[in-house]
Design a protein around this motif. Structure first.
Motif, PDB file in Angstrom:
ATOM      1  N   SER A 129     -45.385 -31.296  66.067  1.00  0.00           N
ATOM      2  CA  SER A 129     -46.172 -30.893  64.614  1.00  0.00           C
ATOM      3  C   SER A 129     -44.752 -31.262  63.832  1.00  0.00           C
ATOM      4  O   SER A 129     -43.398 -30.351  63.452  1.00  0.00           O
ATOM      5  N   VAL A 130     -44.395 -32.603  62.885  1.00  0.00           N
ATOM      6  CA  VAL A 130     -42.819 -32.702  61.697  1.00  0.00           C
ATOM      7  C   VAL A 130     -44.023 -32.476  60.456  1.00  0.00           C
ATOM      8  O   VAL A 130     -44.723 -33.338  60.427  1.00  0.00           O
ATOM      9  N   ALA A 131     -42.910 -31.967  59.671  1.00  0.00           N
ATOM     10  CA  ALA A 131     -43.242 -32.062  58.270  1.00  0.00           C
ATOM     11  C   ALA A 131     -42.450 -32.846  57.879  1.00  0.00           C
ATOM     12  O   ALA A 131     -40.931 -32.443  57.635  1.00  0.00           O
ATOM     13  N   PHE A 132     -42.369 -33.463  56.896  1.00  0.00           N
ATOM     14  CA  PHE A 132     -41.085 -34.157  56.040  1.00  0.00           C
ATOM     15  C   PHE A 132     -41.781 -34.349  54.273  1.00  0.00           C
ATOM     16  O   PHE A 132     -41.961 -34.642  54.328  1.00  0.00           O
ATOM     17  N   ASP A 133     -40.072 -33.460  53.833  1.00  0.00           N
ATOM     18  CA  ASP A 133     -40.405 -33.403  52.596  1.00  0.00           C
ATOM     19  C   ASP A 133     -41.857 -33.050  51.755  1.00  0.00           C
ATOM     20  O   ASP A 133     -42.189 -32.245  52.335  1.00  0.00           O
ATOM     21  N   LYS A 134     -42.327 -33.548  51.349  1.00  0.00           N
ATOM     22  CA  LYS A 134     -44.110 -33.142  50.263  1.00  0.00           C
ATOM     23  C   LYS A 134     -45.190 -33.724  51.725  1.00  0.00           C
ATOM     24  O   LYS A 134     -46.203 -33.676  51.604  1.00  0.00           O
ATOM     25  N   TYR A 135     -44.594 -34.462  52.623  1.00  0.00           N
ATOM     26  CA  TYR A 135     -46.273 -34.592  53.379  1.00  0.00           C
ATOM     27  C   TYR A 135     -46.305 -33.556  54.562  1.00  0.00           C
ATOM     28  O   TYR A 135     -45.497 -32.656  54.191  1.00  0.00           O
ATOM     29  N   PRO A 136     -47.656 -33.782  54.627  1.00  0.00           N
ATOM     30  CA  PRO A 136     -48.245 -32.729  55.720  1.00  0.00           C
ATOM     31  C   PRO A 136     -47.675 -33.172  57.033  1.00  0.00           C
ATOM     32  O   PRO A 136     -47.073 -33.811  57.436  1.00  0.00           O
ATOM     33  N   HIS A 137     -47.848 -31.499  57.858  1.00  0.00           N
ATOM     34  CA  HIS A 137     -47.585 -31.964  59.265  1.00  0.00           C
ATOM     35  C   HIS A 137     -48.324 -33.711  60.116  1.00  0.00           C
ATOM     36  O   HIS A 137     -49.815 -32.870  59.682  1.00  0.00           O
ATOM     37  N   VAL A 138     -47.307 -33.897  60.426  1.00  0.00           N
ATOM     38  CA  VAL A 138     -48.699 -34.994  61.400  1.00  0.00           C
ATOM     39  C   VAL A 138     -47.249 -34.821  63.168  1.00  0.00           C
ATOM     40  O   VAL A 138     -46.700 -34.205  63.022  1.00  0.00           O
ATOM     41  N   THR A 139     -48.435 -35.232  63.493  1.00  0.00           N
ATOM     42  CA  THR A 139     -48.135 -34.962  64.963  1.00  0.00           C
ATOM     43  C   THR A 139     -47.696 -36.350  65.503  1.00  0.00           C
ATOM     44  O   THR A 139     -47.865 -37.524  65.333  1.00  0.00           O
ATOM     45  N   VAL A 140     -46.315 -36.407  66.408  1.00  0.00           N
ATOM     46  CA  VAL A 140     -45.530 -37.085  67.175  1.00  0.00           C
ATOM     47  C   VAL A 140     -45.631 -36.685  68.419  1.00  0.00           C
ATOM     48  O   VAL A 140     -45.450 -36.076  68.629  1.00  0.00           O
ATOM     49  N   ARG A 141     -45.489 -38.204  69.009  1.00  0.00           N
ATOM     50  CA  ARG A 141     -45.366 -38.006  70.752  1.00  0.00           C
ATOM     51  C   ARG A 141     -43.439 -37.775  70.963  1.00  0.00           C
ATOM     52  O   ARG A 141     -43.558 -39.372  70.281  1.00  0.00           O
ATOM     53  N   LEU A 142     -43.249 -37.646  71.284  1.00  0.00           N
ATOM     54  CA  LEU A 142     -41.423 -37.609  72.379  1.00  0.00           C
ATOM     55  C   LEU A 142     -41.654 -38.511  73.498  1.00  0.00           C
ATOM     56  O   LEU A 142     -42.613 -38.691  73.889  1.00  0.00           O
ATOM     57  N   GLY A 143     -40.922 -39.539  73.453  1.00  0.00           N
ATOM     58  CA  GLY A 143     -40.438 -40.000  74.361  1.00  0.00           C
ATOM     59  C   GLY A 143     -40.836 -41.118  74.220  1.00  0.00           C
ATOM     60  O   GLY A 143     -40.878 -42.663  74.986  1.00  0.00           O
ATOM     61  N   ASN A 144     -41.579 -41.531  73.171  1.00  0.00           N
ATOM     62  CA  ASN A 144     -41.730 -43.589  72.489  1.00  0.00           C
ATOM     63  C   ASN A 144     -41.229 -43.509  71.101  1.00  0.00           C
ATOM     64  O   ASN A 144     -39.616 -43.263  71.110  1.00  0.00           O
ATOM     65  N   THR A 145     -41.910 -44.554  70.633  1.00  0.00           N
ATOM     66  CA  THR A 145     -41.583 -44.847  69.585  1.00  0.00           C
ATOM     67  C   THR A 145     -42.081 -43.654  68.052  1.00  0.00           C
ATOM     68  O   THR A 145     -42.284 -44.218  66.684  1.00  0.00           O
ATOM     69  N   ASP A 146     -43.393 -43.862  68.080  1.00  0.00           N
ATOM     70  CA  ASP A 146     -43.453 -42.367  67.277  1.00  0.00           C
ATOM     71  C   ASP A 146     -42.098 -41.947  66.199  1.00  0.00           C
ATOM     72  O   ASP A 146     -42.840 -42.505  64.441  1.00  0.00           O
ATOM     73  N   LEU A 147     -41.060 -41.340  66.704  1.00  0.00           N
ATOM     74  CA  LEU A 147     -40.330 -40.596  65.621  1.00  0.00           C
ATOM     75  C   LEU A 147     -39.633 -41.589  64.920  1.00  0.00           C
ATOM     76  O   LEU A 147     -39.671 -41.214  63.378  1.00  0.00           O
ATOM     77  N   ARG A 148     -39.450 -42.593  65.448  1.00  0.00           N
ATOM     78  CA  ARG A 148     -39.020 -43.811  64.912  1.00  0.00           C
ATOM     79  C   ARG A 148     -39.562 -44.520  63.322  1.00  0.00           C
ATOM     80  O   ARG A 148     -39.164 -45.125  62.766  1.00  0.00           O
ATOM     81  N   THR A 149     -41.335 -44.059  64.096  1.00  0.00           N
ATOM     82  CA  THR A 149     -41.775 -45.283  63.122  1.00  0.00           C
ATOM     83  C   THR A 149     -42.147 -43.966  61.512  1.00  0.00           C
ATOM     84  O   THR A 149     -42.481 -44.424  60.667  1.00  0.00           O
ATOM     85  N   LEU A 150     -41.898 -42.169  61.870  1.00  0.00           N
ATOM     86  CA  LEU A 150     -42.090 -41.541  61.134  1.00  0.00           C
ATOM     87  C   LEU A 150     -40.693 -42.222  60.327  1.00  0.00           C
ATOM     88  O   LEU A 150     -41.235 -42.012  58.639  1.00  0.00           O
ATOM     89  N   CYS A 151     -39.935 -41.975  60.570  1.00  0.00           N
ATOM     90  CA  CYS A 151     -38.466 -41.925  60.078  1.00  0.00           C
ATOM     91  C   CYS A 151     -38.591 -43.484  58.765  1.00  0.00           C
ATOM     92  O   CYS A 151     -37.762 -43.184  57.761  1.00  0.00           O
ATOM     93  N   HIS A 152     -39.028 -44.549  59.734  1.00  0.00           N
ATOM     94  CA  HIS A 152     -39.217 -45.655  58.613  1.00  0.00           C
ATOM     95  C   HIS A 152     -39.797 -45.259  57.302  1.00  0.00           C
ATOM     96  O   HIS A 152     -39.445 -45.995  56.094  1.00  0.00           O
ATOM     97  N   VAL A 153     -40.692 -44.975  58.170  1.00  0.00           N
ATOM     98  CA  VAL A 153     -42.709 -44.794  56.310  1.00  0.00           C
ATOM     99  C   VAL A 153     -42.083 -43.523  55.090  1.00  0.00           C
ATOM    100  O   VAL A 153     -42.520 -43.792  54.402  1.00  0.00           O
TER     101      VAL A 153
END
Length: 211
Positions: free
Chosen positions: A6-30
């Motif tokens: 579960s990851v939180a960034f800035d003012k955004y609520p926690h979102v769940t991302v899967r490890l070992g694929n592209t989820d974190l890259r998507t979160l960073c981009h958006v």
């Protein structure tokens, strides 16, 4: 690594991302790089947003947080991504409607295929008539179908990142393009040559789009 966090960034609520694929890259981009903060959206007050190719819901969360009065229709064909989409947007209740389908040129069915580039690059193709495996066959819907299903008067923001499927969607947009206010799209000519040409032809008189 596998599993999820579960990851939180800035003012955004926690979102769940899967490890070992592209989820974190998507979160960073958006969220981190503010990938959808286009100038024409500043000060906007949309009532309806259609997020086609919603993936795991990171962009949907962005829209839900930035536009708290908007109702969002989030469309995603891949089953694993769709489950994450539902999880990440559940806090918004009836403000976000998750639809497991693919946006397409005509109503029917398509098959989800994995080109091996990660969860953010799942594509769809016309169903071959063979027996669908691993829940890969999904409903194909048109923009008109979405408008009718949710009784949308105008799509104020249409976000589209559907890995080449935009070539089908914009094959003939004449029945609905006049009811869209702004488009944020990623074009995939590298997957389906001619995507950009079809998009530009369909939106030649369109005032607001970001590619």
């Amino acid at each position: 690594a596998t599993g999820s966090i579960s990851v939180a960034f800035d003012k955004y609520p926690h979102v769940t991302v899967r490890l070992g694929n592209t989820d974190l890259r998507t979160l960073c981009h958006v969220l981190c790089q503010r990938g959808y903060e286009f100038p024409f959206l500043i000060g906007a007050s949309p009532s309806w947003i259609v997020d086609a190719g919603a993936n795991t819901g990171i962009a949907t969360v962005f829209f839900a947080e930035h536009f708290p009065e908007a109702i969002i229709v989030a469309i995603e064909p891949d089953l694993d991504n769709f489950k994450m989409l539902q999880e990440n947007t559940s806090r918004y209740g009836q403000r976000v409607h998750c639809v497991r389908a693919a946006l397409w040129s005509h109503r029917g069915s398509v098959d989800v295929i994995d080109p091996g580039s990660g969860a953010w690059s799942m594509r769809v193709q016309e169903s071959t008539g063979e027996v669908a495996k691993l829940n890969r066959r999904v409903l194909a819907l048109t923009v008109d179908d979405i408008v009718e299903q949710f009784s949308i008067d105008r799509i104020n923001i249409l976000k589209m990142d559907i890995e080449g499927g935009e070539s089908e969607v914009f094959q003939d947009a004449s029945s609905w393009i006049g009811s869209v206010d702004a488009i944020a799209i990623e074009l995939h000519d590298r997957h389906v040559p001619g995507c950009s040409e079809r998009f530009q032809r369909a939106t030649s008189e369109f005032a607001q789009s970001a590619v």
